[in-house]
Every structure is written in structure tokens, then in C-alpha cells.
Design an enzyme around this catalytic site. Structure first.
Site, short mmCIF file in Angstrom:
data_model
loop_
_atom_site.label_atom_id
_atom_site.label_comp_id
_atom_site.label_asym_id
_atom_site.label_seq_id
_atom_site.Cartn_x
_atom_site.Cartn_y
_atom_site.Cartn_z
N ALA A 11 -2.00 -3.11 1.59
CA ALA A 11 -2.16 -4.23 0.67
C ALA A 11 -3.03 -5.34 1.23
O ALA A 11 -3.57 -6.15 0.48
CB ALA A 11 -0.79 -4.80 0.31
N SER A 12 -3.22 -5.38 2.56
CA SER A 12 -4.02 -6.45 3.16
C SER A 12 -5.19 -5.95 3.97
O SER A 12 -6.07 -6.73 4.32
CB SER A 12 -3.13 -7.34 4.04
OG SER A 12 -2.51 -6.58 5.06
N GLY A 79 1.35 2.26 -4.20
CA GLY A 79 1.69 2.95 -5.43
C GLY A 79 1.50 2.09 -6.67
O GLY A 79 0.98 0.98 -6.61
N ASP A 234 1.24 5.66 0.29
CA ASP A 234 1.28 5.40 1.73
C ASP A 234 2.68 5.56 2.32
O ASP A 234 2.83 6.01 3.46
CB ASP A 234 0.68 4.04 2.08
CG ASP A 234 1.24 2.89 1.27
OD1 ASP A 234 2.22 3.08 0.52
OD2 ASP A 234 0.69 1.77 1.37
N ASN A 293 13.42 -0.51 -2.10
CA ASN A 293 12.19 -1.25 -1.86
C ASN A 293 12.53 -2.71 -1.60
O ASN A 293 13.13 -3.37 -2.45
CB ASN A 293 11.31 -1.12 -3.11
CG ASN A 293 9.84 -1.27 -2.80
OD1 ASN A 293 9.48 -1.72 -1.73
ND2 ASN A 293 9.01 -0.90 -3.75
#
Length: 479
Positions: A11-12, A79, A234, A293
Site C-alpha cells: 500500500a505504500s 486485495g 499479497d 483483518n
């Protein structure tokens, strides 16, 4: 020596790495790293997939310039997010991120408009209810009635879209598709009722295919590199790289998100699993990842971004200076999904509830650490209950293995043995899945043994915490 290119997008940041397998051990070499920052288009938070694609090609070129004999390449990403294509293969609309606010209220709207209930959706999909799941993103698009809605020909999840741009082949990989909350978790096929409910059309969706197969070729002049579709979510790749050898071991994929779970050969969609909001995501070899999550190190990353002079080690030192368990939050609260300031969001979380709030930065980061460890413990207890397992060990993988303070705190709060490594779990899972597709590694268990033998494992034994049960009870009140 066998080698493959693993393109691991978080994400980064993104990395283009080469995995080498030699003498029964595996190692990674990073050839290119780049930032993955969200951009704003029409007041929406979006991914810059054009830039990501160019950075991927830069990385591939760096590998090729080194004259390494590459057998294949593969991509893993986050995702739920997707790209919509017209019949000519052109994308429609912006590459909107799951962190965008467009999905606010969409779960309630979908339930009201369709007449469905959450129990029925969960029984079919086994996926936890998160505001940004694909199904609610599509509902948001349908309700907005964009001009191009009827032009949609194909939906591709992010790694499938990037593979398409590299190879020209459209494909749908199962593990990423499973995060959408549109897939029947028992049949592993699209659920028409849910697709209709969110306003999408069945003919947009390609049949989901199991991972670890060659789907096309990346061509650069005379060079042709097979493109492999691995476990492209991932976390699915990270879990594939986690040395799990018994049913008593849980995993924690620790990064921007924290994914706590166990592996199962069957989905768990009982009333208890529904009540706990557990998710049943797809894994390698038809396995299921029964997990929870949790917002994860995103909270720490945002604190770091607000205090750029601090290293992550400095943040951990600050946490050690504050009183333990003085302030506890629910790290999964939507208030922390993408606030302008994470520190202010945490302080406000207490203030709106008329509770004493942390004031110093040390108190804020200690609050984050304590709350994450308590969330991990809560998830482990729920998963153990729903799966009827006794969980006696936790294996932490991913970038979070570097945070020794959090790892020890996790052992102390959960009161179980914690072992860590590998750090680059998603990339390693990507690599071993490619080797499986190429018939260089025979199966997942062999790949995990190779990774375990190649890792320097650290073990954290639990220390006692005075009043731990009261602290856990405090967390139950705020979650």
C-alpha cells in the site's frame, strides 16, 4: 541456479526483487524500490497505476541488465480493488482506492435495496464485512450511474490488470478474487445474487483460476519472460511463505495491515464465525485462510509520516516511556482508515466518548501498540473458538518482524510463544509459488521448509503482565 522476478506491491511501496534458489536455500535480492503514494482525482483517493506500471518495467529492465537468467515473473498486490475495462481493453474511470470514502454507507444501502441480510451474505462468501470490499465499491459505482457504466466489458483485480498490461492476457486469479465478497467460498465461483445486488453484471467477471500457473509472456524485443499468476493477493503470498507445520500455529502477517489467522482445508462459516466477523480468503492449493483483518502498522506509519524526523525505532522508544495500557482504542474503527492526522484522530476518538485522552506523542504511540497487541489476542481467541483449535504458537511474518517491541508485547499479551521471520514474506511467497508453477519446487510444504531453513528465526517467550485479564476486559468494552 534458478531465479525468478517477484514484483511485490504494498500500500505504500513497491519492490522488484529476484528470488534465487540454490543448494536448498532461497534468497532475495532487491533490484528496484519505489513509492506507491495515493493521488487525488476528482476528489477521490486513487492509485497511480500508470506510474506503478512504469516502475515495474524499470525494475524488470534493471534485472535484465544484470544478465540474470530469469525463468518467470509474477505480481502480488493488495486485495479488493479493481479496474473496469471496455471492450477495447481501455480502462474506465479512475483507479479508485479502497481508502476512498465512496463506500461509506454502501453496506446498508445494498442490504436495503436487495432485501438480503448479512447472515445470508456471510454464509455464501465467508468474507468479513469491511466497508471497502469490492461488492460495496461496485454498489457505489452503480448508484452514481456514471456515463460509462454500460460500456463495461471486463473487471480485473489490480494484479490481473497489471499482468494484462504486461502480457496482453486477461485472467482472474482466485486468491485476490476471494477478497471481493462476491465469490461463493464453497464453490469458488461468482455469486450471481450478490453481483446483481451491487448492480454489476455476471459477464464482467472472468472465471477465477487457481494460482501458480503461466498465463502469458512479457515481451521486450527478443526477450520473452513467462508471466506467472501466483497467489496474487499479497497476504495469500505471505501466508504461503509462512512456515506453518501444525494446526496449533497461527500466523500474523504484520505490515500496513495485520492479518491474524490459521490455515484450513475447509471454510468456516458457522454462526460463531459470523458473529466474530472472521474471513475465509482463498489460499494456495485450495486452502482457506481463516483470519481477522486488523488495521495494523498503518497507524504507526501515519504517525511516522506526521513526524518525519523520527525513525520507527524512535517511535518504539517513545512507547516504552509511557504507562502501559493507560489508553486503549479499537484500531479497526473507521475513524482510523484515512484521517488527515492519525494522532488527532486517536485523541478525538477518546474525546467524543468523553474519556480521558492521551496528550503526549509517547502516550499516543503506546496506545497504538497496546491496542494492536490486544486486538491480536482477541482475534486469536476468536479464531481458536470458531475453529475449535488450541493455538499455542504465533508465527509473525512481514515487515512487522522488525518491530521487536511489538513482537514481545504480542507474546506477553497473548501469553504464547511468538516466532518471527521471514520479513519479506509476500515476495518470498511470490517466489516459491513461481517455482511451483515451473515444477522446480514440488509443493507448498516443500517451499515452506526451504524458507524456514533460509531464515534466521527469532523467538519471543511471554512475560507476565499484572492485571492482564482486566486489561483484556477493558479492550472488550472499546472494540
Amino acid at each position: 541456479m534458478n531465479s525468478v522476478i517477484a514484483i511485490d506491491l504494498g500500500a505504500s511501496s513497491g519492490r522488484v526483487m529476484v528470488g534465487f534458489l540454490e543448494d536448498g536455500k532461497i534468497r532475495l535480492e532487491e533490484f528496484h524500490r519505489f513509492q506507491n503514494q495515493q493521488v487525488t482525482h476528482n476528489n477521490q483517493s486513487c492509485w497511480d497505476l500508470y506510474s506503478i506500471l512504469e516502475e515495474i518495467k524499470v525494475g524488470i529492465n534493471k534485472v535484465l541488465a544484470s544478465n540474470i537468467d530469469v525463468r518467470s515473473l509474477a505480481i502480488d498486490t493488495w486485495g479488493v480493488d479493481f479496474v473496469l475495462l471496455d471492450k477495447f481493453g481501455k480502462h474506465l474511470g479512475a483507479f479508485v482506492s479502497y481508502r476512498d470514502a465512496r463506500t461509506a454507507g454502501m453496506l446498508d444501502k445494498l442490504l436495503a435495496d436487495s432485501g438480503m441480510n448479512k447472515e445470508k451474505i456471510y454464509a455464501a462468501t465467508g468474507i468479513q464485512f469491511l466497508t471497502f470490499n469490492t461488492v460495496y465499491q461496485l454498489k457505489a459505482i452503480a448508484d452514481a450511474q456514471p456515463d460509462w457504466f454500460d460500456e463495461i466489458d471486463t473487471l480485473l483485480f489490480i494484479p490481473d490488470y497489471l499482468n494484462y498490461k504486461l502480457s496482453g492476457v486477461k485472467h482472474c486469479e482466485y486468491t485476490n478474487a476471494s477478497t471481493s465478497q462476491l465469490l461463493d467460498c464453497h464453490e469458488r465461483s461468482w455469486n450471481k445474487t450478490l453481483i446483481d445486488a451491487c448492480g454489476a453484471k455476471m459477464n464482467w467477471f472472468l472465471p477465477p483460476k487457481m494460482p501458480n500457473r503461466i498465463v502469458g509472456q512479457y515481451k521486450l524485443g527478443d526477450i520473452h519472460i513467462p508471466v506467472c499468476s501466483v497467489a496474487s493477493h499479497d497476504t495469500a503470498s505471505a501466508v504461503a511463505a509462512t512456515p506453518i507445520f501444525n494446526d496449533n500455529t497461527a500466523y500474523l502477517s504484520s505490515g500496513t495491515w495485520s492479518l491474524v489467522g490459521v490455515e484450513s482445508l475447509e471454510p468456516v462459516t458457522s454462526n460463531q464465525a459470523f458473529a466474530y466477523n472472521l474471513t475465509n480468503e482463498g489460499g494456495v492449493d485450495g486452502r482457506y485462510r481463516i483470519l481477522k483483518n486488523i488495521m495494523g502498522l498503518w497507524l504507526i506509519q501515519r504517525i511516522k509520516a506526521e513526524n518525519p524526523s523520527l525513525a520507527f525505532s524512535d517511535i518504539a522508544l517513545l512507547a516504552k516511556q509511557a504507562t502501559p495500557f493507560e489508553f486503549v482504542i479499537n484500531p479497526n474503527d473507521d475513524d482510523f482508515l484515512n484521517p488527515p492526522s492519525m494522532a488527532e484522530a486517536i485523541k478525538n476518538w477518546f474525546k467524543v466518548r468523553h474519556l480521558p485522552a492521551p496528550e503526549s506523542l509517547a502516550q499516543v504511540v503506546r496506545c497504538i501498540y497496546d491496542s494492536l497487541a490486544l486486538a491480536y489476542n482477541d482475534a486469536i481467541e476468536q479464531i481458536a473458538h470458531a475453529t475449535q483449535r488450541s493455538i499455542t504458537e504465533l508465527r509473525i511474518v512481514g515487515g512487522g518482524v522488525q518491530d521487536e517491541f511489538l513482537n514481545q508485547l504480542c507474546a506477553d499479551v497473548c501469553q504464547i510463544s511468538v516466532s518471527t521471520q521471514p520479513k519479506e514474506a509476500s515476495a518470498l511467497g511470490n517466489v516459491i509459488n513461481q517455482f511451483i508453477a515451473l515444477d522446480i519446487i514440488s509443493c507448498l510444504d516443500e517451499g515452506r521448509k526451504i524458507i524456514d531453513a533460509s531464515s534466521q528465526v527469532n523467538v519471543y517467550q511471554p512475560n507476565p503482565i499484572a492485571g492482564l485479564e482486566n486489561i483484556k476486559a477493558q479492550y472488550q468494552l472499546v472494540k
